[in-house]
Design an enzyme around this catalytic site. Structure first.
Site, PDB file in Angstrom:
ATOM      1  N   LYS A  22      88.267  43.975   2.275  1.00  0.00           N
ATOM      2  CA  LYS A  22      87.359  44.354   1.172  1.00  0.00           C
ATOM      3  C   LYS A  22      86.010  44.196   1.250  1.00  0.00           C
ATOM      4  O   LYS A  22      85.036  44.912   0.908  1.00  0.00           O
ATOM      5  CB  LYS A  22      88.005  43.603  -0.319  1.00  0.00           C
ATOM      6  CG  LYS A  22      87.034  43.739  -1.313  1.00  0.00           C
ATOM      7  CD  LYS A  22      87.669  42.707  -2.184  1.00  0.00           C
ATOM      8  CE  LYS A  22      87.409  41.300  -2.249  1.00  0.00           C
ATOM      9  NZ  LYS A  22      86.289  40.787  -2.828  1.00  0.00           N
ATOM     10  N   ASN A  23      85.526  43.071   1.648  1.00  0.00           N
ATOM     11  CA  ASN A  23      84.304  42.550   1.913  1.00  0.00           C
ATOM     12  C   ASN A  23      83.398  43.253   3.068  1.00  0.00           C
ATOM     13  O   ASN A  23      82.427  43.045   3.300  1.00  0.00           O
ATOM     14  CB  ASN A  23      84.143  41.025   2.066  1.00  0.00           C
ATOM     15  CG  ASN A  23      84.674  40.293   0.712  1.00  0.00           C
ATOM     16  OD1 ASN A  23      84.502  40.920  -0.517  1.00  0.00           O
ATOM     17  ND2 ASN A  23      84.777  38.961   0.735  1.00  0.00           N
ATOM     18  N   CYS A 118      79.150  33.169 -11.952  1.00  0.00           N
ATOM     19  CA  CYS A 118      80.390  33.660 -11.968  1.00  0.00           C
ATOM     20  C   CYS A 118      81.315  32.237 -11.777  1.00  0.00           C
ATOM     21  O   CYS A 118      80.826  31.357 -11.864  1.00  0.00           O
ATOM     22  CB  CYS A 118      80.807  34.838 -10.781  1.00  0.00           C
ATOM     23  SG  CYS A 118      81.164  34.170  -9.255  1.00  0.00           S
ATOM     24  N   ARG A 123      75.388  31.449  -7.860  1.00  0.00           N
ATOM     25  CA  ARG A 123      75.261  32.587  -7.046  1.00  0.00           C
ATOM     26  C   ARG A 123      73.984  33.282  -7.384  1.00  0.00           C
ATOM     27  O   ARG A 123      74.195  34.572  -7.842  1.00  0.00           O
ATOM     28  CB  ARG A 123      76.441  33.570  -7.040  1.00  0.00           C
ATOM     29  CG  ARG A 123      77.790  32.674  -6.692  1.00  0.00           C
ATOM     30  CD  ARG A 123      78.934  33.523  -6.851  1.00  0.00           C
ATOM     31  NE  ARG A 123      78.882  34.595  -5.713  1.00  0.00           N
ATOM     32  CZ  ARG A 123      80.055  35.142  -5.300  1.00  0.00           C
ATOM     33  NH1 ARG A 123      80.830  35.617  -6.394  1.00  0.00           N
ATOM     34  NH2 ARG A 123      79.961  35.970  -4.395  1.00  0.00           N
ATOM     35  N   ASP A 307      86.796  31.427   1.350  1.00  0.00           N
ATOM     36  CA  ASP A 307      87.543  32.406   0.981  1.00  0.00           C
ATOM     37  C   ASP A 307      89.223  31.878   1.293  1.00  0.00           C
ATOM     38  O   ASP A 307      89.933  32.604   0.608  1.00  0.00           O
ATOM     39  CB  ASP A 307      87.379  33.879   1.345  1.00  0.00           C
ATOM     40  CG  ASP A 307      86.074  34.220   0.701  1.00  0.00           C
ATOM     41  OD1 ASP A 307      85.432  33.849  -0.463  1.00  0.00           O
ATOM     42  OD2 ASP A 307      85.592  35.485   1.048  1.00  0.00           O
ATOM     43  N   ARG A 399      91.886  42.701  -7.497  1.00  0.00           N
ATOM     44  CA  ARG A 399      90.394  42.725  -7.188  1.00  0.00           C
ATOM     45  C   ARG A 399      90.412  42.893  -5.571  1.00  0.00           C
ATOM     46  O   ARG A 399      89.585  43.367  -4.750  1.00  0.00           O
ATOM     47  CB  ARG A 399      89.417  41.940  -7.618  1.00  0.00           C
ATOM     48  CG  ARG A 399      89.314  42.045  -9.168  1.00  0.00           C
ATOM     49  CD  ARG A 399      88.045  41.221  -9.615  1.00  0.00           C
ATOM     50  NE  ARG A 399      86.969  41.326  -8.752  1.00  0.00           N
ATOM     51  CZ  ARG A 399      85.704  40.913  -9.118  1.00  0.00           C
ATOM     52  NH1 ARG A 399      85.601  40.099 -10.140  1.00  0.00           N
ATOM     53  NH2 ARG A 399      84.725  40.959  -8.364  1.00  0.00           N
TER      54      ARG A 399
HETATM   55  C1  EPZ Z   1      80.261  37.006   0.354  1.00  0.00           C
HETATM   56  O1  EPZ Z   1      79.563  36.663  -1.179  1.00  0.00           O
HETATM   57  C2  EPZ Z   1      81.662  37.576  -0.033  1.00  0.00           C
HETATM   58  N1  EPZ Z   1      81.843  38.566  -1.096  1.00  0.00           N
HETATM   59  C3  EPZ Z   1      82.444  36.329  -0.850  1.00  0.00           C
HETATM   60  O2  EPZ Z   1      83.856  36.696  -1.009  1.00  0.00           O
HETATM   61  C4  EPZ Z   1      82.525  35.012   0.041  1.00  0.00           C
HETATM   62  O3  EPZ Z   1      83.004  33.925  -0.550  1.00  0.00           O
HETATM   63  C5  EPZ Z   1      81.185  34.633   0.509  1.00  0.00           C
HETATM   64  O4  EPZ Z   1      80.322  35.765   1.021  1.00  0.00           O
HETATM   65  C6  EPZ Z   1      80.939  33.735   1.422  1.00  0.00           C
HETATM   66  O5  EPZ Z   1      81.829  33.712   2.684  1.00  0.00           O
HETATM   67  C7  EPZ Z   1      81.518  39.656  -0.351  1.00  0.00           C
HETATM   68  O6  EPZ Z   1      81.211  39.855   0.696  1.00  0.00           O
HETATM   69  C8  EPZ Z   1      81.654  40.938  -1.209  1.00  0.00           C
HETATM   70  P1  EPZ Z   1      76.713  34.503  -0.050  1.00  0.00           P
HETATM   71  P2  EPZ Z   1      78.054  36.525  -1.111  1.00  0.00           P
HETATM   72  O7  EPZ Z   1      75.464  35.222  -0.100  1.00  0.00           O
HETATM   73  O8  EPZ Z   1      77.518  37.535  -0.146  1.00  0.00           O
HETATM   74  C9  EPZ Z   1      73.854  31.043  -2.078  1.00  0.00           C
HETATM   75  C10 EPZ Z   1      85.696  36.677  -2.229  1.00  0.00           C
HETATM   76  O9  EPZ Z   1      86.623  36.004  -2.608  1.00  0.00           O
HETATM   77  N2  EPZ Z   1      73.070  32.136  -2.310  1.00  0.00           N
HETATM   78  O10 EPZ Z   1      76.942  34.094   1.440  1.00  0.00           O
HETATM   79  O11 EPZ Z   1      77.471  36.302  -2.327  1.00  0.00           O
HETATM   80  C11 EPZ Z   1      75.228  31.344  -3.088  1.00  0.00           C
HETATM   81  O12 EPZ Z   1      74.920  30.864  -4.489  1.00  0.00           O
HETATM   82  C12 EPZ Z   1      84.465  36.368  -2.356  1.00  0.00           C
HETATM   83  O13 EPZ Z   1      86.255  37.841  -1.551  1.00  0.00           O
HETATM   84  C13 EPZ Z   1      71.952  31.733  -2.520  1.00  0.00           C
HETATM   85  O14 EPZ Z   1      71.626  30.596  -2.963  1.00  0.00           O
HETATM   86  O15 EPZ Z   1      77.950  35.047  -0.634  1.00  0.00           O
HETATM   87  C14 EPZ Z   1      76.242  30.642  -2.461  1.00  0.00           C
HETATM   88  O16 EPZ Z   1      76.286  29.247  -2.834  1.00  0.00           O
HETATM   89  C15 EPZ Z   1      83.815  35.727  -3.493  1.00  0.00           C
HETATM   90  N3  EPZ Z   1      71.030  32.728  -2.694  1.00  0.00           N
HETATM   91  C16 EPZ Z   1      75.979  30.672  -0.963  1.00  0.00           C
HETATM   92  O17 EPZ Z   1      74.622  30.861  -0.851  1.00  0.00           O
HETATM   93  C17 EPZ Z   1      71.126  33.967  -2.475  1.00  0.00           C
HETATM   94  O18 EPZ Z   1      70.141  34.584  -2.422  1.00  0.00           O
HETATM   95  C18 EPZ Z   1      76.715  31.923  -0.027  1.00  0.00           C
HETATM   96  O19 EPZ Z   1      76.438  33.122  -0.594  1.00  0.00           O
HETATM   97  C19 EPZ Z   1      72.265  34.148  -1.874  1.00  0.00           C
HETATM   98  C20 EPZ Z   1      73.322  33.108  -1.870  1.00  0.00           C
END
Ligand code: EPZ
Length: 419
Positions: A22-23, A118, A123, A307, A399
């Site tokens: 999915k991701n 969320c 996030r 995850d 999802r």
């Molecule tokens: C991706 O989310 C995945 N989603 C998530 O999958 C996964 O948990 C996550 O990466 C971490 O591996 C998809 O790929 C669609 P991040 P993403 O940006 O890209 C902080 C699932 O269950 N952050 O690496 O949103 C953020 O708040 C899920 O399939 C900032 O502070 O993750 C978090 O604490 C849910 N500012 C951390 O970084 C930003 O601009 C990691 O987020 C971006 C992120």
């Protein structure tokens, strides 16, 4: 509302086919905005989030069709008619924000609703926005929307991410493909889904180097063209069914699974007493004599994935001894703990860590969770629990897990959807 009922304490045995990730599929679909030609994606799972991305792209003007001869194949193409990603779609799925980079690079403008918080954390998307600003975009926030413009084409830059964000890496990577000159993206996330996106972009004519490392170099090109690409297998679905084999005391072969994408999950599961053997086309997972408590800390890839944290905690709740599970990626990802405790687990949360003291057996209960991975951890706990577990709010599972009940039922689980 649909629910899933599980009658536990049956060792699972059989074979499960792992679907496309999915991701990986979500950013690959967003990449269709980078070209007017057709992008054909195969091994795309049939999931609610994929449908949401298709709806979003359709309202940008991109048609997304499942190919009749292979329902896992998507054909995407068409002219962009609308640069706006509306709140009503973005609020349903945060990954919608991945259209920002491509829209901006292609059209010089984009208006994308801010995703908001969320269930698992606040996030923010500040790293996405700062990176795009470093490529020359002008960005303002108005009325809950990200308003981005780049009238004279984006320009390559050296960008160092303060945190290896998956989504920020993907957005900046896609935008940089059409920027003028070279972009160097340092401290980039290294998740296999990013390497998959980069491989697809290169097939579309992009010039990306350093794939699979934390330093990506992107030499911008004037245009990208159509391509065909196969989505990688879902490493989190793989890990989830590996835990299903282990927690039920059985053995499952995971067809199409890739061990090299699992990062530290393999080592941790082996330490916990799980046998994992790779063969030509998959991986077989079997519980050995007993399960032992193992400490884990979630980290960006190749560290232990956030995850998989909830699923691993379900496993540790029936292991011998104690395990400390520390969540470093999201600030609120222990929502499954009170529900696991209602099933008889002994878990205490102290800040970002949870101490799990293993118990001999869990007992079935009605439970519910607020996100995808927390929900599936309750299904896994239900497989090991005495009696009946009913998991509510099944739409979270839909999802991210295709045909969850039938895949588990084919291995002998007593699991059914109540509608
Ligand atoms: C991706 O989310 C995945 N989603 C998530 O999958 C996964 O948990 C996550 O990466 C971490 O591996 C998809 O790929 C669609 P991040 P993403 O940006 O890209 C902080 C699932 O269950 N952050 O690496 O949103 C953020 O708040 C899920 O399939 C900032 O502070 O993750 C978090 O604490 C849910 N500012 C951390 O970084 C930003 O601009 C990691 O987020 C971006 C992120």
């Amino acid at each position: 509302m649909h629910r899933i009922r599980i009658r536990g304490c049956r060792p699972l045995s059989g074979e499960i086919s792992i679907g496309g990730a999915k991701n990986a599929a979500l950013p690959l679909m967003a990449a269709a905005l980078l070209t007017e030609e057709r992008l054909i994606l195969s091994n795309v799972p049939q999931l609610a989030d994929i449908h949401t991305m298709a709806t979003l792209l359709a309202q940008h003007g991109i048609t997304v069709e499942r190919v009749a001869r292979d329902r896992r194949m998507l054909a995407l193409g068409g002219a962009i008619t609308n640069p706006e990603a509306p709140y009503d779609i973005v609020r349903k799925m945060r990954a919608s924000v991945l259209v920002l980079g491509p829209l901006l690079a292609r059209l010089g403008q984009a208006r994308v609703s801010l995703p908001g918080g969320c269930a698992i954390g606040t996030r923010p998307v500040d790293l996405h926005l700062k990176g795009l600003e470093q490529l020359g975009a002008q960005i303002t926030l108005e009325g809950g929307y990200i308003q981005a413009t780049a009238p004279c084409r984006l320009t390559g830059a050296k960008i160092v991410l303060p945190f290896a964000s998956v989504g920020a890496t993907e957005n900046i990577l896609m935008a940089a493909c059409l920027a003028k000159g070279r972009t160097v993206l340092a401290n980039a996330a290294r998740e296999p889904e990013i390497a998959d996106l980069a491989a697809c972009l290169n097939k579309m004519g992009a010039l990306i180097g350093g794939i699979g490392t934390d330093r990506l170099t992107i030499d911008g090109v004037a245009r990208l063209h159509g391509a065909e690409h196969e989505t990688i297998p879902d490493r989190i679905e793989t890990g989830t069914y590996a835990v299903a084999a282990a927690i039920s005391g059985g053995a499952i072969r995971l067809r199409c699974a890739r061990l090299d994408h699992l990062g530290s999950v393999v080592r941790i599961l082996r330490e916990a007493g799980v046998e994992i053997i790779e063969d030509g086309g998959g991986v077989t997972v079997r519980r050995l004599d007993g399960l032992h408590g193992v400490d884990v800390m979630t980290e960006p890839y190749p560290g232990f994935p956030t995850d998989m944290q909830a699923q691993f905690m379900a496993l540790m709740s029936v292991a011998e001894g104690a395990a400390m599970v520390t969540e470093t990626i999201f600030e609120n990802r222990f929502m499954h703990v009170p529900e696991l405790n209602r099933m008889g687990a002994r878990i205490n949360v102290h800040g970002a860590s949870a101490i799990v003291r293993g118990v001999a057996t869990l007992s079935g209960a009605p439970v519910m969770a607020t996100d995808l991975r927390a929900s599936v951890s309750l299904v896994l706990a239900g497989l090991a629990a005495k009696g009946e577990t009913v998991v509510n709010r099944v739409y979270h599972l839909d999802r991210g897990y295709e045909a969850l009940e039938s895949k588990l039922a084919a291995c002998g689980a007593a699991i059914e959807r109540l509608v």
